[in-house]
Scaffold this motif. Structure first.
Motif, PDB file in Angstrom:
ATOM      1  N   PRO A  60      28.011   3.860  17.319  1.00  0.00           N
ATOM      2  CA  PRO A  60      27.175   2.081  17.219  1.00  0.00           C
ATOM      3  C   PRO A  60      27.455   1.758  19.353  1.00  0.00           C
ATOM      4  O   PRO A  60      28.040   2.337  19.874  1.00  0.00           O
ATOM      5  N   VAL A  61      26.296   0.502  18.772  1.00  0.00           N
ATOM      6  CA  VAL A  61      26.039   0.299  19.713  1.00  0.00           C
ATOM      7  C   VAL A  61      27.375  -0.686  20.126  1.00  0.00           C
ATOM      8  O   VAL A  61      27.308  -1.261  19.590  1.00  0.00           O
ATOM      9  N   ALA A  62      27.363  -0.687  21.906  1.00  0.00           N
ATOM     10  CA  ALA A  62      28.756  -1.667  22.010  1.00  0.00           C
ATOM     11  C   ALA A  62      28.328  -2.751  23.043  1.00  0.00           C
ATOM     12  O   ALA A  62      28.053  -1.988  24.496  1.00  0.00           O
ATOM     13  N   ASP A  63      29.269  -4.244  23.221  1.00  0.00           N
ATOM     14  CA  ASP A  63      29.072  -4.776  24.897  1.00  0.00           C
ATOM     15  C   ASP A  63      29.914  -4.160  25.682  1.00  0.00           C
ATOM     16  O   ASP A  63      31.286  -4.442  24.932  1.00  0.00           O
ATOM     17  N   VAL A  64      29.874  -3.537  26.327  1.00  0.00           N
ATOM     18  CA  VAL A  64      30.848  -3.476  27.620  1.00  0.00           C
ATOM     19  C   VAL A  64      30.767  -3.701  28.680  1.00  0.00           C
ATOM     20  O   VAL A  64      29.742  -3.396  29.540  1.00  0.00           O
ATOM     21  N   LEU A  65      31.454  -4.370  29.374  1.00  0.00           N
ATOM     22  CA  LEU A  65      31.716  -5.170  30.024  1.00  0.00           C
ATOM     23  C   LEU A  65      32.000  -4.453  31.674  1.00  0.00           C
ATOM     24  O   LEU A  65      33.138  -3.969  31.249  1.00  0.00           O
ATOM     25  N   LEU A  66      31.423  -4.453  32.196  1.00  0.00           N
ATOM     26  CA  LEU A  66      32.369  -3.347  34.020  1.00  0.00           C
ATOM     27  C   LEU A  66      31.990  -4.322  34.772  1.00  0.00           C
ATOM     28  O   LEU A  66      31.488  -5.467  35.376  1.00  0.00           O
TER      29      LEU A  66
END
Length: 207
Positions: free
Chosen positions: A136-142
């Motif tokens: 699934p799509v996830a929020d990936v904070l870089l």
């Protein structure tokens, strides 16, 4: 005194008395003593207390909601692959890694666009990568220096008998929702046939 004279005197006296009585009855009656009227508790006297005003309608100072991090853009990303994913049935699974090279955090969310290309400025060769929706799509904070990764599968072009083999210099990569791209040098074989799909890619996840 004769009887007749006494009778006239009596009649006259009776008439005078009757007249006096009539005058007394027709005279003005005595005024009654007027008592003091105490006003009731429900008297309609105006109140001296002004009506309390309603709730104030002064505009409230709405606090400004801080904006979230912007989406990661090609200009502040670097790309690399890690082929440690192995291979199966003529396919190679690799990790497509995008690293934040900017000075501010950014959000990497969704699927990248990936295609094989003849050179850094060349047009795509064959079909672009399809989406693998297994993850699934996830929020990936870089944060600056951090990396997000997506699984990229490359199927060997030689597996297709109808493939028109073409040399590719590497991969053109579009970050999610970006129209600018990155070029990742990695020479390989491609099929110029647009109906043959050699690539698939998943959604970005934290590395």
């Amino acid at each position: 005194m004769s009887f007749q004279r006494m009778s006239r005197v009596f009649v006259f006296t009776t008439a005078v008395a009757a007249a006096a009585l009539m005058l007394t009855a027709c005279g003005p009656s005595q005024p009654q003593t007027q008592g003091t009227t105490t006003p009731g508790t429900n008297s309609a006297s105006p109140s001296t207390t002004p009506a309390s005003p309603g709730a104030s309608h002064s505009p409230s100072s709405s606090a400004t909601t801080p904006a979230g991090p912007a989406l990661c853009k090609a200009a502040t990303l670097s790309a690399a692959t890690d082929a440690s994913g192995g291979g199966a049935a003529g396919s190679v699974y690799m990790k497509l890694n995008l690293t934040n090279t900017g000075t501010a955090p950014c959000l990497l969310k969704g699927y990248p666009g990936v295609s094989l290309t003849a050179n850094a400025d060349g047009a795509p060769i064959g079909a672009a990568a399809t989406r693998d929706e297994t993850t699934p799509v996830a929020d990936v904070l870089l944060a600056p220096g951090q990396t997000g990764t997506a699984v990229l599968r490359y199927t060997q072009a030689a597996n297709y008998s109808d493939c028109t083999l073409t040399d590719a210099a590497g991969y053109r990569i579009y970050p999610p929702e970006d129209t600018a791209s990155l070029f990742l040098p990695q020479p390989t074989s491609a099929c110029s046939n647009a109906n043959i799909t050699l690539l698939s890619v998943g959604a970005f996840q934290p590395a």
